[in-house]
Design an enzyme around this catalytic site. Structure first.
Site, mmCIF file in Angstrom:
data_model
loop_
_atom_site.group_PDB
_atom_site.id
_atom_site.type_symbol
_atom_site.label_atom_id
_atom_site.label_comp_id
_atom_site.label_asym_id
_atom_site.label_seq_id
_atom_site.Cartn_x
_atom_site.Cartn_y
_atom_site.Cartn_z
ATOM 1 N N GLU A 37 15.875 -5.346 76.777
ATOM 2 C CA GLU A 37 16.431 -4.045 76.387
ATOM 3 C C GLU A 37 17.912 -3.974 76.728
ATOM 4 O O GLU A 37 18.327 -4.382 77.816
ATOM 5 C CB GLU A 37 15.685 -2.934 77.130
ATOM 6 N N THR A 39 20.214 -5.729 75.531
ATOM 7 C CA THR A 39 20.781 -7.077 75.537
ATOM 8 C C THR A 39 21.310 -7.475 74.168
ATOM 9 O O THR A 39 22.124 -8.398 74.071
ATOM 10 C CB THR A 39 19.721 -8.113 75.962
ATOM 11 N N ASP A 40 20.869 -6.804 73.111
ATOM 12 C CA ASP A 40 21.188 -7.275 71.760
ATOM 13 C C ASP A 40 22.674 -7.174 71.465
ATOM 14 O O ASP A 40 23.261 -8.073 70.856
ATOM 15 C CB ASP A 40 20.343 -6.568 70.695
ATOM 16 N N GLY A 125 11.830 5.807 69.650
ATOM 17 C CA GLY A 125 12.247 4.475 70.058
ATOM 18 C C GLY A 125 11.429 3.367 69.429
ATOM 19 O O GLY A 125 11.404 2.250 69.937
ATOM 20 N N SER A 127 11.812 2.642 66.064
ATOM 21 C CA SER A 127 12.617 2.178 64.933
ATOM 22 C C SER A 127 12.118 2.655 63.579
ATOM 23 O O SER A 127 12.008 1.883 62.628
ATOM 24 C CB SER A 127 12.752 0.647 64.941
ATOM 25 N N SER A 128 11.859 3.949 63.474
ATOM 26 C CA SER A 128 11.507 4.502 62.170
ATOM 27 C C SER A 128 12.672 4.361 61.196
ATOM 28 O O SER A 128 12.461 4.187 59.988
ATOM 29 C CB SER A 128 11.110 5.976 62.308
ATOM 30 N N ASP A 173 16.373 -4.225 65.743
ATOM 31 C CA ASP A 173 15.424 -3.394 65.008
ATOM 32 C C ASP A 173 15.263 -3.862 63.570
ATOM 33 O O ASP A 173 14.146 -3.970 63.052
ATOM 34 C CB ASP A 173 15.881 -1.936 65.030
ATOM 35 N N TYR A 222 24.869 6.477 75.992
ATOM 36 C CA TYR A 222 24.630 5.163 75.383
ATOM 37 C C TYR A 222 25.941 4.395 75.252
ATOM 38 O O TYR A 222 26.034 3.211 75.602
ATOM 39 C CB TYR A 222 23.970 5.328 74.012
#
Length: 383
Positions: A37, A39-40, A125, A127-128, A173, A222
């Site tokens: 989490e 990390t992307d 969370g 990813s809709s 995602d 964020y």
């Protein structure tokens, strides 16, 4: 509602609306991230799986350049012209319009009309938004005769979210929604975009626990976390925290202020945990995966500081159940969902007891789903 039920719902609604069956049915799944989490966007490693909750679109091509989509979930129809793309300032249609913008820069697109519905919880969370983007990408590709390349489409969907919707998300995602594999998680190298399917251990199940909370207005939080990782990389003289190991970070800790150090410690440690978890999954060591998942939650709570009381509560209740190997918050944080790896034979008991205990302890209504690892985005021609 199961996948077949949703498929039939959009097909039936299409026929009622247009007086004929659709030409295609597009589908793209949501996802849960098992570990890896925040990390992307540092070029690191993530280990998500596509889940058996998805966005479905029944559609047919049009002879002109218009796109018209009726959303059963929102009770409204959105329309736009491919030749005159302008943002309407928000809402679900912006993800479809954003895909048209990203695809249209490189490819010739044709208009279409359709009916959409999904069962990926919104704002949880899971990813809709990525599921809607990839379902729309599948629709555009089908009507426009575009060959499907999962990696390319994931990158274009990320571009749509970054450049059109305005969310600075990483690639995870979109990549898992595009390229997921049934029965497997997917280890993604977010720098090279190399992927490796990783089987779930026999006799285990993945359970998603929605706390009933949502992130709210935390964009600044964020962005602060993301900026801290960038500052840490700059001070350590590397392109991204992907290029630092735990030993190096600790030896150079004095070069970072306390807050930046905590943020970096999470990302660097999380990359190592993610690779270790993938190796443990491959050898069927559910207990080791669970231990690493528990450590991930502690790091997100204490070093990255993106958890909250309700997430901590449901994770602790999950960890206390005897069938649970490990649990942690999942997604960007500040609300939404947690995820647990549990014994499959006890998954229903786990879901019921954790839900009851959370309701009693917190006073919110959770939604607990036993999930299967699903394939990525697909298209079906209706004959």
């Amino acid at each position: 509602m199961n996948d077949n039920g949703l498929r039939e719902t959009v097909v039936r609604a299409f026929a009622e609306r247009f007086g004929a069956p659709p030409a295609f049915v597009a589908r793209a799944p949501g996802r849960v991230n098992l570990i890896g989490e925040h990390t992307d966007y540092s070029g690191g490693f993530v280990l998500p799986m596509a889940i058996d909750r998805a966005v479905w679109i029944a559609l047919r091509p049009r002879a002109d350049s218009r796109v018209s989509v009726a959303s059963l979930d929102f009770g409204e129809t959105g329309e736009f012209d491919l030749g005159r793309l302008e943002s309407a300032g928000g809402g679900w249609l912006e993800y479809v319009r954003g895909m048209a913008w990203a695809l249209g820069d490189e490819l010739a697109l044709r208009g279409w009309e359709g009916v959409a519905s999904g069962d990926v919880p919104k704002g949880a969370g899971l990813s809709s938004s990525a599921a809607l983007e990839l379902a729309a990408a599948r629709a555009f590709a089908a009507v426009s005769g575009i060959d499907w390349d999962a990696r390319r489409m994931a990158l274009l969907a990320q571009r749509a979210e970054n450049g059109w919707v305005g969310v600075r998300c990483g690639i995870m995602d979109q990549m898992i929604s595009a390229a997921g594999e049934a029965g497997h998680a997917l280890l993604i190298d977010c720098r090279s975009l190399e992927t490796r399917p990783v089987p779930l251990p026999p006799g285990t199940a993945v359970v998603v626990m929605d706390t009933g909370t949502r992130r709210g207005l935390v964009d600044s939080e964020y962005n602060e976390r993301r900026r801290a990782t960038e500052v840490a990389a700059e001070r350590l003289g590397v392109p991204a925290l992907r290029d630092v190991d735990v030993a190096t970070l600790e030896s150079r800790a004095a070069e970072l202020d306390p807050v930046t150090l905590r943020r970096a410690r999470h990302v660097v440690g999380e990359n190592e945990r993610t690779l270790a978890a993938a190796a443990a999954l491959e050898r069927g060591d559910a207990a080791e995966v669970g231990r690493l998942v528990d450590l991930s939650h502690a790091s997100l709570r204490d070093d990255f500081q993106v958890s909250r009381r309700e997430l901590d509560a449901i994770v602790e209740l999950a960890q206390a159940h005897p069938a649970c190997f490990g649990a942690r918050m999942t997604g960007a944080g500040f609300g939404g969902c947690a995820v647990a790896l549990v014994e499959r034979s006890a998954a229903d008991d786990f879901a019921r007891k954790v839900g009851d205990a959370y309701r009693a302890a917190v006073g919110l209504e959770p939604r607990v789903y036993v999930c299967a690892a699903a394939p990525g985005a697909s298209i079906e021609e209706v004959r």
